[in-house]
Design a protein around this motif. Structure first.
Motif, short mmCIF file in Angstrom:
data_model
loop_
_atom_site.label_atom_id
_atom_site.label_comp_id
_atom_site.label_asym_id
_atom_site.label_seq_id
_atom_site.Cartn_x
_atom_site.Cartn_y
_atom_site.Cartn_z
N ASP A 24 91.13 20.49 -37.99
CA ASP A 24 89.82 22.19 -36.88
C ASP A 24 88.90 21.09 -36.52
OD1 ASP A 24 91.49 22.56 -38.67
OD2 ASP A 24 90.31 23.83 -40.14
N ASP A 25 88.22 21.54 -35.83
CA ASP A 25 87.05 21.48 -35.16
C ASP A 25 86.97 20.91 -33.62
OD1 ASP A 25 85.97 23.46 -36.95
OD2 ASP A 25 85.53 21.61 -38.20
N HIS A 141 91.63 26.54 -31.89
CA HIS A 141 90.61 27.12 -32.53
C HIS A 141 89.71 28.05 -33.08
CE1 HIS A 141 88.74 26.43 -37.42
NE2 HIS A 141 88.31 25.83 -36.75
N HIS A 145 84.48 29.42 -32.06
CA HIS A 145 83.80 28.74 -33.77
C HIS A 145 82.54 30.18 -33.92
CE1 HIS A 145 83.64 26.84 -37.27
NE2 HIS A 145 84.79 26.43 -37.16
N SER A 212 88.24 30.04 -37.35
CA SER A 212 87.24 29.36 -37.96
C SER A 212 86.88 29.73 -39.18
CB SER A 212 86.29 28.96 -37.13
OG SER A 212 85.63 30.84 -36.49
#
Ligand SMILES: [Zn+2]
Length: 433
Positions: A24-25, A141, A145, A212
């Protein structure tokens, strides 16, 4: 797939041990843009986890390429390289415009553009390189976020820490609510825009998603499904925000998921977060604990999904990245040594396989057809793949059943066909309100 996320194997299909790497991210302009901001920010946090995250930063093409080379050097039993599913975030705050309007309205800067302090070079071109090499599978994602409503509220309330971070082009991620895009509900405009932008940047629609901070809200599953997403990651971790865990809220989410049954739900089995820990300086390196969990999951359900955040591979301390990569190499080697026959799959490949025992997926330069049942199966080639060449297919015993819809009959086995993919040239940066 069943509600608990443990999918039944199709009757008669013998799937190889499947490893899914989910990260993720990527693309997220957080937590600190540069060393100066890192130095200032780390004096403001107290918990060790927050201190670790303070040095986390937007990835550079060089960091991505080091990770790509490592993944390419660790193929699965099918000869295909380890593939990491990079869950992307596509839009950062437009600090200048938000400030100019006295924090009254949200404005964003969308990839490939980033706020000035976050400039790193062409991240999308680097992602295309990884995709073409078959080691990088971008997935979704979120759009921002962070929670845009909460950001504006903190700024309007003159929250001192939020303003300090805002001045350094940082999200106020010390605030739990602000970290989670869907904490206060789903902004349909942002969801639709994010999925559309994803396809424009990468050249194919997102098929897999993780929210998220694992926070979901009613309206999310429906919006994802309409936008082309087929797989929900971390099915065993996602849930409503802690302050809304009421029976009614849970019931609404369940009803929505039941309605969108065709969203496959994959649980996360193991975390791999070395966070700069040297594998040699400790008796209990992180990779060993992860490998034990991976082996247990494979023994239990024939597959293991590993969660490993960008934080490990992009950091303002280069020795941190070095150590995390060394741990990843040991984990991937451990998987090859301890789990005979293990293959790395994308979520979408895995979701197809657990339902029908057969799949098709573009894996870098190859179109990969799998059929783990005992009889021929039909699969549908994604429209973004290169046009099917009947001769190449026939040589491998595959038959085009319906050329217009891309339907192919696949005999049992794993068949890899060379197939170049067209990716979009880099788009000019855009700013959206
Ligand atoms: Zn995240």
């Amino acid at each position: 797939m069943q509600r608990d996320g443990h999918p039944p194997a199709p009757t008669g299909a013998q799937l190889p041990p499947a490893i899914l790497l989910q990260s993720d991210d990527w693309g997220l302009c957080a937590w600190s843009p540069d060393e100066e901001a890192w130095r200032e920010n780390r004096q403001l946090v107290s918990s060790p986890t927050a201190a670790d995250y303070c040095g986390s930063t937007l990835e550079s093409p060089e960091e991505m390429r080091r990770l790509f080379a490592l993944l390419a050097a660790h193929p699965g039993a099918d000869g295909l390289p380890a593939v990491m599913q990079a869950n992307y975030v596509l839009c950062a705050p437009d600090y200048e415009r938000i400030r100019a309007e006295n924090f009254r309205a949200w404005h964003g800067i969308e990839l490939p553009a980033v706020p000035p302090r976050w400039a790193r070079g062409d991240l999308i071109a680097a992602a295309h390189e990884g995709y073409r090499a078959g080691v990088w599978q971008p997935e979704y994602h979120g759009y921002t976020h962070g929670n845009t409503h909460r950001l504006l509220t903190l700024l309007q309330q003159r929250d001192p820490l939020a303003h300090h971070l805002f001045e350094r082009e940082c999200w106020p991620l010390h605030d739990e609510v602000c970290g989670a895009e869907y904490w206060q509900g789903v902004e349909p405009r942002h969801l639709a825009r994010g999925l559309q932008l994803f396809e424009r940047l990468f050249g194919f629609p997102a098929r897999s998603f993780v929210p998220s901070c694992y926070i979901t809200s009613p309206g999310l599953a429906g919006g994802l499904r309409r936008g082309g997403v087929r797989v929900l990651q971390a099915a065993n971790r996602n849930g409503p925000p802690p302050d809304r865990r009421t029976a009614l809220h849970t019931l609404r989410l369940r009803a929505e998921h039941a309605w969108h049954r065709r969203l496959a739900r994959i649980p996360r089995d193991a975390d791999f977060e070395p966070r700069g820990q040297s594998p040699h300086g400790t008796e209990t390196p992180v990779w060993q604990a992860t490998l034990a969990r991976v082996e247990a999951a494979v023994a239990r359900r024939g597959a293991a999904a590993i969660s490993t955040h960008r934080l490990n591979y992009a950091h303002l301390d280069p020795t941190w990245v070095e150590a995390s990569l060394a741990q990843l190499a040991l984990l991937l080697k451990g998987i090859a040594d301890r789990i005979p026959g293990a293959v790395y799959l994308t979520d979408w490949e895995y979701a197809q396989l657990v339902v029908t025992g057969a799949s098709v997926e573009q894996r870098g330069p190859s179109l990969v057809f799998r059929n783990y049942t005992r009889q021929p199966c039909l699969v549908c080639v994604p429209p973004t793949s290169a046009p099917l060449e009947s001769a190449a297919l026939t040589d491998r015993g595959l038959t085009v059943v319906d050329a217009r819809r891309g339907v192919v009959r696949v005999p049992p086995g794993c068949h890899q066909l060379a197939s170049a993919v067209e990716l979009p040239s880099r788009q000019a940066g855009t700013t959206a309100s």
